[in-house]
Design a protein around this motif. Structure first.
Motif, PDB file in Angstrom:
ATOM      1  N   PRO A 187       0.865  -1.109  -0.159  1.00 13.35           N
ATOM      2  CA  PRO A 187      -0.138   0.079  -0.042  1.00 13.35           C
ATOM      3  C   PRO A 187       0.775   1.166   0.063  1.00 13.35           C
ATOM      4  O   PRO A 187       2.092   1.205   0.510  1.00 13.35           O
ATOM      5  N   ASN A 188       0.424   2.216  -0.796  1.00 17.36           N
ATOM      6  CA  ASN A 188       0.979   3.591  -0.724  1.00 17.36           C
ATOM      7  C   ASN A 188       2.431   3.375  -1.283  1.00 17.36           C
ATOM      8  O   ASN A 188       3.335   3.789  -0.541  1.00 17.36           O
ATOM      9  N   CYS A 189       2.894   2.851  -2.283  1.00 13.63           N
ATOM     10  CA  CYS A 189       3.950   2.410  -2.913  1.00 13.63           C
ATOM     11  C   CYS A 189       3.936   2.495  -4.271  1.00 13.63           C
ATOM     12  O   CYS A 189       3.519   1.953  -5.157  1.00 13.63           O
ATOM     13  N   PRO A 190       4.639   3.892  -4.804  1.00 12.11           N
ATOM     14  CA  PRO A 190       4.980   4.094  -6.266  1.00 12.11           C
ATOM     15  C   PRO A 190       5.575   3.124  -6.870  1.00 12.11           C
ATOM     16  O   PRO A 190       6.161   2.148  -6.250  1.00 12.11           O
ATOM     17  N   LEU A 191       5.545   2.938  -8.317  1.00 11.59           N
ATOM     18  CA  LEU A 191       5.985   1.821  -9.041  1.00 11.59           C
ATOM     19  C   LEU A 191       7.692   1.798  -8.589  1.00 11.59           C
ATOM     20  O   LEU A 191       8.193   0.732  -8.574  1.00 11.59           O
ATOM     21  N   ASP A 192       8.498   2.924  -8.650  1.00  8.33           N
ATOM     22  CA  ASP A 192      10.077   2.748  -8.587  1.00  8.33           C
ATOM     23  C   ASP A 192      10.453   2.131  -7.152  1.00  8.33           C
ATOM     24  O   ASP A 192      11.159   1.370  -7.013  1.00  8.33           O
TER      25      ASP A 192
END
Length: 680
Positions: free
Chosen positions: A347-352
């Motif tokens: 959760p709340n984790c951008p792609l990079d």
């Protein structure tokens, strides 16, 4: 408890259900009218007090049942019961009156209470004292806590169980306000202020009540309240019955954990993981954040399993779990999705950031070495990564996309991370679908499916209970390799090929049984179990197909037992019930397969008209080492037997397990210790 109290009352008590059937017939009625309780229960009142001589009584009861809000009515005269063997004659029975009033039970109206008084019985003071003593002895002997109040909610009586739970002695509590002694709070919300007040209606609460005893000890309790009727329209007091549910609550917590976790690794299971994903998607805050899901598949797990056995495979999964746990964030969720597949919700984790975590997991697995009996194994892991946010995806699509991305990572050479992109989804899915569809469809078209059988034996040494046999489907690849069902059944289910596979299995099995019955061979004594997919019994015309095949091959329906999984049955409950009832009416039997693996096993079981419960093998294989699994198996067996359902233990792999199952009272056993699958 309630039976003792009803039988202690010195007047006739009859309780009648909405259809007119008798639910309660107390000892007074038996003694005074010569009709035993076992004779009366279940009969309609007019069978025991027929018209026209009892027309006034029957009319009053009929009005009470049809009008739940009707006021109590009183009739006077004589009752004329039917003559029963060994009973009184039908010459009538003098009475003072009969009171007929509506009764509400568990919040449901439509039940009727009839209380009958003999006019020649007039209790004198000693009689009243004896009745009071009898009632107090009865209340003192029961395990439930009981408190009786007057119309001012002041305590008049509390039994020993109530004294113990509340921490009050009876002599100190009598005369006090009920709220003082029965000090409660609620986990969920404030208590209903009208709980102990009102219209004599029966009230029952079983969730969130906490009793605080005089010593300050907290007990979770279940509680029911019934008003004591006084003069018409008044309340003479209340009877409060409650019990400590600490033990059952602890068991429920254990069962809930078991249902939502993988027993081997202790991780959350697939259903709980998908529930977390769904919960994240509907969270308002999450709709404006970037998230990611990882689908992980070990690359060399099959080599370890085939080389060293299942025990080594299980240990590998436990060790990999420990390795993976320490490479994710505290906010992330790691789950075992099945077999050698894992899922990570970020959760709340951008792609990079998700790519860094995924590659960290890949590297730690690559550097890990698994040792077993002198052998060292290097492993790899293929990871599918799906970025998403709460406003664009649903849980099902995310899981499918992650699975597809993981398959693509394997196809591209394994031990890598593949990021799912909407642009390549069609190509990836077509590749995977065509690979499986062509294999399975080719096997169906070229008759390369085959049947194996495995014996299911009764565990009781007494009686003549026949063995069963389960029919198992296998697939021959184009090069003659025999492919087990675990390799192609999941794909067949996913791409809706199972109805065609199930039709082939049914036809081939019935054809074989027809020959056996004609030849008089041993298999005509066996009940034959056939597995059905949930998509099959949902398919239009599938029910008629089974009935036609039974008639075509002259198969007695009584020797056919159809196995359906708990998950598929609950997911399609209405269709499943219609399908099961139609085939049971003509004699077929049904088994609920993999029981215990679903979310709501016990809650739904009472709705499913099945003959056998096949207890999920994950509980059976380690019952000698795992007390929780042993307790689960015992609970399933006991509940099944209470409901008249026989139990079958799967995955029986040694004599010690078989002996333990026999001690538990399990009815049947199946597994490699008894019989390995062999060609039918």
């Amino acid at each position: 408890m309630s039976t003792n109290i009803v039988n202690a009352v010195d007047s006739g008590i009859i309780v009648i259900d909405p259809s007119g059937g008798i639910l309660v017939w107390n000892d007074w009625m038996q003694q005074n009218y010569g009709i035993a309780s076992e004779t009366a229960l279940g009969k309609n009142l007019n069978e025991l007090f027929p018209a026209p001589r009892n027309a006034i009584l029957l009319e009053a009861v009929g009005h009470c049942l049809s009008t739940p809000t009707a006021a109590p009515s009183i009739i006077s005269g004589e009752l004329f019961p039917v003559t029963v063997a060994g009973g009184k004659t039908s010459s009538g029975h003098p009475m003072q009156n009969a009171t007929i009033k509506p009764l509400t039970v568990n919040g449901s109206s439509g039940t009727c209470l009839v209380q009958v008084h003999d006019k020649h019985i007039e209790l004198c003071a000693p009689d009243i004292l004896r009745e009071k003593e009898r009632l107090e002895v009865t209340l003192a002997s029961i395990s439930d806590a009981v408190i009786i109040t007057n119309d001012e909610k002041q305590i008049e009586f509390l039994n020993a169980a109530a004294e113990q739970l509340c921490g009050w002695k009876s002599e100190n509590a009598v005369g006090l306000c009920l709220d003082t002694v029965l000090n409660m709070t609620s986990e969920a919300s404030n208590l209903d202020p009208d709980l102990f007040h009102g219209d004599n209606e029966f009230k029952y609460l079983d969730a969130g009540l906490i009793l605080i005893s005089a010593s300050g000890t907290h007990f979770p309790i279940e509680l029911s309240v019934a008003g004591i009727p006084g003069e018409p329209g008044t309340d003479a007091g209340s009877v409060v019955v409650f019990r400590d549910i600490s033990h059952s609550q602890r068991m429920e917590e254990r069962l809930f954990w078991q249902i939502n976790h993988d027993s081997l690794t202790g991780l959350e299971n697939r259903s709980q993981f998908e529930h977390r994903l769904h919960s994240l998607l509907i969270t308002q805050e999450a709709k404006h954040q970037e998230h990611a899901l990882l689908y992980l598949d070990l690359d060399q797990f099959k080599i370890v399993n085939d080389t060293c056995g299942h025990a080594a495979g299980d240990e590998l999964l436990r060790e990999i779990t420990s390795v993976l746990k320490y490479k994710i964030r505290q906010s992330d969720s790691l789950a075992r999705l099945g077999g050698d597949e894992f899922g990570v919700l970020l959760p709340n984790c951008p792609l990079d950031a998700a790519l860094r975590i995924a590659n960290g997991l890949r590297k730690v697995v690559k550097n890990f070495r698994f040792a077993w009996e002198g052998k060292i194994f290097a492993l790899g892991i293929s990871i599918g990564l799906v970025p998403f946010n709460g406003s664009t995806e649903d849980a099902s699509n995310i899981m499918i996309s992650a699975d597809t991305a993981c398959i693509t990572a394997k196809d591209e050479g394994r031990n890598r991370v593949h990021v799912f992109k909407h642009g390549d989804s069609a190509a990836s899915r077509r590749h995977s679908e065509m690979q499986w569809v062509s294999h399975i469809q080719s096997a169906l078209d070229n008759n390369r499916l085959t049947l194996h059988r495995q014996t299911i034996v009764p565990l009781s040494k007494q009686g003549t209970t026949p063995s069963h046999q389960e029919v198992l489907v296998r697939l021959f690849d184009e090069d003659g390799t025999l492919i087990p069902p675990g390799a192609f059944i999941p794909a067949a289910e996913r791409y809706n090929l199972m109805p065609e596979v199930d039709r082939w299995v049914i036809t081939a099995t019935f054809k074989h049984l027809s020959k056996s019955l004609s030849n008089g061979t041993a298999t005509d004594l066996l009940i034959t179990n056939i597995n059905l997919s949930g998509t099959s019994f949902m398919e239009e015309g599938f029910l008629e197909f089974i009935i036609n095949q039974l008639e075509k091959f002259a198969i007695p329906p009584e020797i056919i037992c159809l196995e359906v999984t708990e998950t598929s049955t609950i997911a399609n409950l209405d269709e499943a019930l219609s399908f099961i009832n139609a085939l049971r009416e003509i004699g077929c039997k049904f088994a609920l397969d993999d029981f215990g693996s679903g979310l709501s096993s016990f809650g739904y079981l009472k709705h499913l008209p099945v003959d056998y419960l096949k207890i999920d093998g994950s509980f059976i294989k380690d019952i000698l080492q795992d007390p929780i699994h042993s307790a689960m198996v015992e609970a399933i067996n006991q509940i099944g037997h209470v409901m008249g359902i026989q139990t079958v233990a799967e995955f029986v792999e040694d004599e010690a397990t078989m002996t333990r199952l026999r001690e538990m009272g399990i009815d049947f056993a199946q597994g490699y210790h008894i019989d390995k699958p062999s060609p039918l």
